[in-house]
Design a protein around this motif. Structure first.
Motif, PDB file in Angstrom:
ATOM      1  N   HIS A  97       7.325  13.928  34.959  1.00  0.00           N
ATOM      2  CA  HIS A  97       8.298  12.947  34.497  1.00  0.00           C
ATOM      3  C   HIS A  97       8.277  12.846  32.980  1.00  0.00           C
ATOM      4  CE1 HIS A  97       4.605  10.423  35.014  1.00  0.00           C
ATOM      5  NE2 HIS A  97       4.997   9.923  33.858  1.00  0.00           N
ATOM      6  N   LEU A  98       9.248  12.146  32.454  1.00  0.00           N
ATOM      7  CA  LEU A  98       9.384  11.853  31.041  1.00  0.00           C
ATOM      8  C   LEU A  98       9.041  10.383  30.877  1.00  0.00           C
ATOM      9  CD1 LEU A  98      10.505  12.910  28.299  1.00  0.00           C
ATOM     10  CD2 LEU A  98      12.770  12.295  29.116  1.00  0.00           C
ATOM     11  N   ALA A  99       8.228  10.015  29.888  1.00  0.00           N
ATOM     12  CA  ALA A  99       7.821   8.620  29.712  1.00  0.00           C
ATOM     13  C   ALA A  99       8.153   8.147  28.303  1.00  0.00           C
ATOM     14  CB  ALA A  99       6.332   8.458  29.983  1.00  0.00           C
ATOM     15  N   GLU A 151       8.304  -1.982  23.943  1.00  0.00           N
ATOM     16  CA  GLU A 151       7.567  -3.177  23.537  1.00  0.00           C
ATOM     17  C   GLU A 151       7.457  -4.179  24.683  1.00  0.00           C
ATOM     18  OE1 GLU A 151       6.002  -3.855  20.632  1.00  0.00           O
ATOM     19  OE2 GLU A 151       6.576  -1.926  19.780  1.00  0.00           O
ATOM     20  N   ASN A 152       8.588  -4.421  25.363  1.00  0.00           N
ATOM     21  CA  ASN A 152       8.631  -5.428  26.426  1.00  0.00           C
ATOM     22  C   ASN A 152       9.331  -4.813  27.633  1.00  0.00           C
ATOM     23  OD1 ASN A 152       9.808  -7.592  28.103  1.00  0.00           O
ATOM     24  ND2 ASN A 152       8.922  -8.946  26.562  1.00  0.00           N
ATOM     25  N   ILE A 153       8.572  -4.573  28.673  1.00  0.00           N
ATOM     26  CA  ILE A 153       9.126  -3.858  29.827  1.00  0.00           C
ATOM     27  C   ILE A 153      10.144  -4.694  30.591  1.00  0.00           C
ATOM     28  CG2 ILE A 153       7.362  -4.417  31.554  1.00  0.00           C
ATOM     29  CD1 ILE A 153       7.548  -1.242  32.118  1.00  0.00           C
ATOM     30  N   GLU A 154       9.924  -5.997  30.684  1.00  0.00           N
ATOM     31  CA  GLU A 154      10.884  -6.847  31.389  1.00  0.00           C
ATOM     32  C   GLU A 154      12.246  -6.813  30.710  1.00  0.00           C
ATOM     33  OE1 GLU A 154       7.729  -7.883  30.775  1.00  0.00           O
ATOM     34  OE2 GLU A 154       6.914  -8.383  32.755  1.00  0.00           O
ATOM     35  N   ILE A 168       8.313  -3.255  38.675  1.00  0.00           N
ATOM     36  CA  ILE A 168       7.303  -3.106  37.622  1.00  0.00           C
ATOM     37  C   ILE A 168       5.922  -3.172  38.265  1.00  0.00           C
ATOM     38  CG2 ILE A 168       6.291  -4.171  35.562  1.00  0.00           C
ATOM     39  CD1 ILE A 168       9.149  -5.191  34.897  1.00  0.00           C
ATOM     40  N   ARG A 169       5.073  -2.217  37.876  1.00  0.00           N
ATOM     41  CA  ARG A 169       3.694  -2.168  38.372  1.00  0.00           C
ATOM     42  C   ARG A 169       2.734  -2.263  37.192  1.00  0.00           C
ATOM     43  NH1 ARG A 169       3.983   3.385  41.394  1.00  0.00           N
ATOM     44  NH2 ARG A 169       5.864   3.682  40.181  1.00  0.00           N
ATOM     45  N   VAL A 170       1.446  -2.402  37.494  1.00  0.00           N
ATOM     46  CA  VAL A 170       0.409  -2.445  36.459  1.00  0.00           C
ATOM     47  C   VAL A 170      -0.534  -1.278  36.685  1.00  0.00           C
ATOM     48  CG1 VAL A 170      -1.487  -3.785  35.476  1.00  0.00           C
ATOM     49  CG2 VAL A 170       0.590  -4.954  36.248  1.00  0.00           C
ATOM     50  N   ASP A 171      -0.750  -0.484  35.624  1.00  0.00           N
ATOM     51  CA  ASP A 171      -1.678   0.651  35.684  1.00  0.00           C
ATOM     52  C   ASP A 171      -3.085   0.108  35.897  1.00  0.00           C
ATOM     53  OD1 ASP A 171      -3.631   2.618  34.658  1.00  0.00           O
ATOM     54  OD2 ASP A 171      -1.861   3.766  34.061  1.00  0.00           O
ATOM     55  N   PHE A 173       9.602   3.061  36.858  1.00  0.00           N
ATOM     56  CA  PHE A 173      10.344   4.316  36.866  1.00  0.00           C
ATOM     57  C   PHE A 173      11.813   4.089  37.208  1.00  0.00           C
ATOM     58  CE2 PHE A 173       6.080   5.933  37.414  1.00  0.00           C
ATOM     59  CZ  PHE A 173       6.103   7.146  36.756  1.00  0.00           C
ATOM     60  N   PHE A 174      12.642   5.007  36.724  1.00  0.00           N
ATOM     61  CA  PHE A 174      14.045   5.125  37.117  1.00  0.00           C
ATOM     62  C   PHE A 174      14.385   6.602  36.970  1.00  0.00           C
ATOM     63  CE2 PHE A 174      13.846   4.170  32.655  1.00  0.00           C
ATOM     64  CZ  PHE A 174      14.848   4.906  32.047  1.00  0.00           C
ATOM     65  N   ALA A 175      15.612   6.992  37.235  1.00  0.00           N
ATOM     66  CA  ALA A 175      15.967   8.412  37.190  1.00  0.00           C
ATOM     67  C   ALA A 175      17.197   8.651  36.332  1.00  0.00           C
ATOM     68  CB  ALA A 175      16.212   8.928  38.610  1.00  0.00           C
ATOM     69  N   ASP A 176      17.253   9.844  35.759  1.00  0.00           N
ATOM     70  CA  ASP A 176      18.454  10.238  35.016  1.00  0.00           C
ATOM     71  C   ASP A 176      19.507  10.726  36.020  1.00  0.00           C
ATOM     72  OD1 ASP A 176      18.028  12.969  35.604  1.00  0.00           O
ATOM     73  OD2 ASP A 176      17.921  13.578  33.501  1.00  0.00           O
ATOM     74  N   PRO A 177      20.700  11.117  35.579  1.00  0.00           N
ATOM     75  CA  PRO A 177      21.753  11.514  36.519  1.00  0.00           C
ATOM     76  C   PRO A 177      21.392  12.685  37.433  1.00  0.00           C
ATOM     77  CG  PRO A 177      22.720  11.053  34.389  1.00  0.00           C
ATOM     78  CD  PRO A 177      21.222  11.009  34.201  1.00  0.00           C
ATOM     79  N   ASP A 178      20.403  13.495  37.049  1.00  0.00           N
ATOM     80  CA  ASP A 178      19.997  14.622  37.884  1.00  0.00           C
ATOM     81  C   ASP A 178      18.741  14.327  38.693  1.00  0.00           C
ATOM     82  OD1 ASP A 178      21.937  16.786  37.243  1.00  0.00           O
ATOM     83  OD2 ASP A 178      21.219  16.381  35.214  1.00  0.00           O
ATOM     84  N   GLY A 179      18.288  13.092  38.684  1.00  0.00           N
ATOM     85  CA  GLY A 179      17.106  12.719  39.465  1.00  0.00           C
ATOM     86  C   GLY A 179      15.790  12.947  38.737  1.00  0.00           C
ATOM     87  N   LEU A 180      15.824  13.310  37.457  1.00  0.00           N
ATOM     88  CA  LEU A 180      14.584  13.473  36.694  1.00  0.00           C
ATOM     89  C   LEU A 180      13.922  12.099  36.555  1.00  0.00           C
ATOM     90  CD1 LEU A 180      12.640  15.148  34.874  1.00  0.00           C
ATOM     91  CD2 LEU A 180      14.100  14.498  32.953  1.00  0.00           C
ATOM     92  N   PRO A 181      12.687  11.947  37.032  1.00  0.00           N
ATOM     93  CA  PRO A 181      12.026  10.647  36.903  1.00  0.00           C
ATOM     94  C   PRO A 181      11.740  10.314  35.439  1.00  0.00           C
ATOM     95  CG  PRO A 181      10.881  12.049  38.500  1.00  0.00           C
ATOM     96  CD  PRO A 181      11.871  12.903  37.766  1.00  0.00           C
ATOM     97  N   ILE A 182      12.057   9.079  35.059  1.00  0.00           N
ATOM     98  CA  ILE A 182      11.789   8.593  33.712  1.00  0.00           C
ATOM     99  C   ILE A 182      10.936   7.334  33.842  1.00  0.00           C
ATOM    100  CG2 ILE A 182      12.768   7.693  31.580  1.00  0.00           C
ATOM    101  CD1 ILE A 182      15.249   9.386  32.140  1.00  0.00           C
ATOM    102  N   GLU A 183       9.858   7.296  33.087  1.00  0.00           N
ATOM    103  CA  GLU A 183       8.949   6.161  33.121  1.00  0.00           C
ATOM    104  C   GLU A 183       9.098   5.340  31.855  1.00  0.00           C
ATOM    105  OE1 GLU A 183       4.154   5.278  33.604  1.00  0.00           O
ATOM    106  OE2 GLU A 183       4.820   7.290  33.103  1.00  0.00           O
ATOM    107  N   LEU A 184       9.036   4.020  32.007  1.00  0.00           N
ATOM    108  CA  LEU A 184       8.887   3.117  30.876  1.00  0.00           C
ATOM    109  C   LEU A 184       7.476   2.580  30.950  1.00  0.00           C
ATOM    110  CD1 LEU A 184      12.204   1.065  30.899  1.00  0.00           C
ATOM    111  CD2 LEU A 184      11.653   3.102  29.569  1.00  0.00           C
ATOM    112  N   TYR A 185       6.777   2.610  29.834  1.00  0.00           N
ATOM    113  CA  TYR A 185       5.374   2.190  29.774  1.00  0.00           C
ATOM    114  C   TYR A 185       5.252   1.186  28.631  1.00  0.00           C
ATOM    115  CZ  TYR A 185       0.393   2.857  30.666  1.00  0.00           C
ATOM    116  OH  TYR A 185      -0.919   2.676  31.039  1.00  0.00           O
ATOM    117  N   GLU A 186       4.760  -0.005  28.947  1.00  0.00           N
ATOM    118  CA  GLU A 186       4.700  -1.056  27.938  1.00  0.00           C
ATOM    119  C   GLU A 186       3.569  -0.795  26.941  1.00  0.00           C
ATOM    120  OE1 GLU A 186       5.931  -5.438  28.509  1.00  0.00           O
ATOM    121  OE2 GLU A 186       3.749  -5.396  28.796  1.00  0.00           O
ATOM    122  N   LYS A 187       3.856  -1.020  25.676  1.00  0.00           N
ATOM    123  CA  LYS A 187       2.898  -0.806  24.589  1.00  0.00           C
ATOM    124  C   LYS A 187       1.701  -1.722  24.722  1.00  0.00           C
ATOM    125  CE  LYS A 187       2.714  -0.595  19.595  1.00  0.00           C
ATOM    126  NZ  LYS A 187       3.448  -0.688  18.359  1.00  0.00           N
TER     127      LYS A 187
END
Length: 128
Positions: free
Chosen positions: A77-79, A83-86, A102-105, A114-128
């Protein structure tokens, strides 16, 4: 050999206009250079993340689907750091992007989703 940093990530998309809109309008990446390579019937769009050139978006005629479920070997995936995940999730939802809960590591105790781009590539957001 000493590696300095990741120079860029290349993404091949199935629908160039749809993916270009997703990465520029939905995610807010800045287009820096767009070229059409006639010999390959392919567009290449260089995108910046927070002022740094980092992503190349490619189009090719009829690329095969990316196997994601179950996950296949290769890039997982791409991450992106936020700053603020919410707030980031709220913005994506307003743009009609489906986002996972939203989960906690368990190791870093940082929030991610996670969410996906138009082709289903997983994209992660990770809070600083």
């Amino acid at each position: 050999m000493k590696l300095n940093k990741i120079h860029h990530i290349a993404i091949i998309c199935g629908n160039y206009e749809k993916s270009k809109e997703f990465y520029t309008e939905i995610l807010g990446l800045t287009p820096k250079n767009e070229v059409y390579r006639q010999q390959r019937d392919s567009y290449k769009l260089d995108l910046e993340v927070n002022g740094q050139y980092q992503i190349e978006l490619f189009s090719f005629p009829n690329p095969p689907d990316r196997p994601s479920f179950p996950e296949a070997a290769g890039l997982r995936h791409l991450a992106f750091e936020v700053e603020n995940i919410e707030e980031a999730v709220e913005e994506l939802v307003k743009k009609r992007i489906e986002v996972e809960t939203i989960r906690v590591d368990e190791f870093t105790e940082k929030k991610f989703t996670f969410f996906a781009d138009p082709d289903g590539l997983p994209i992660e957001l990770y809070e600083k």
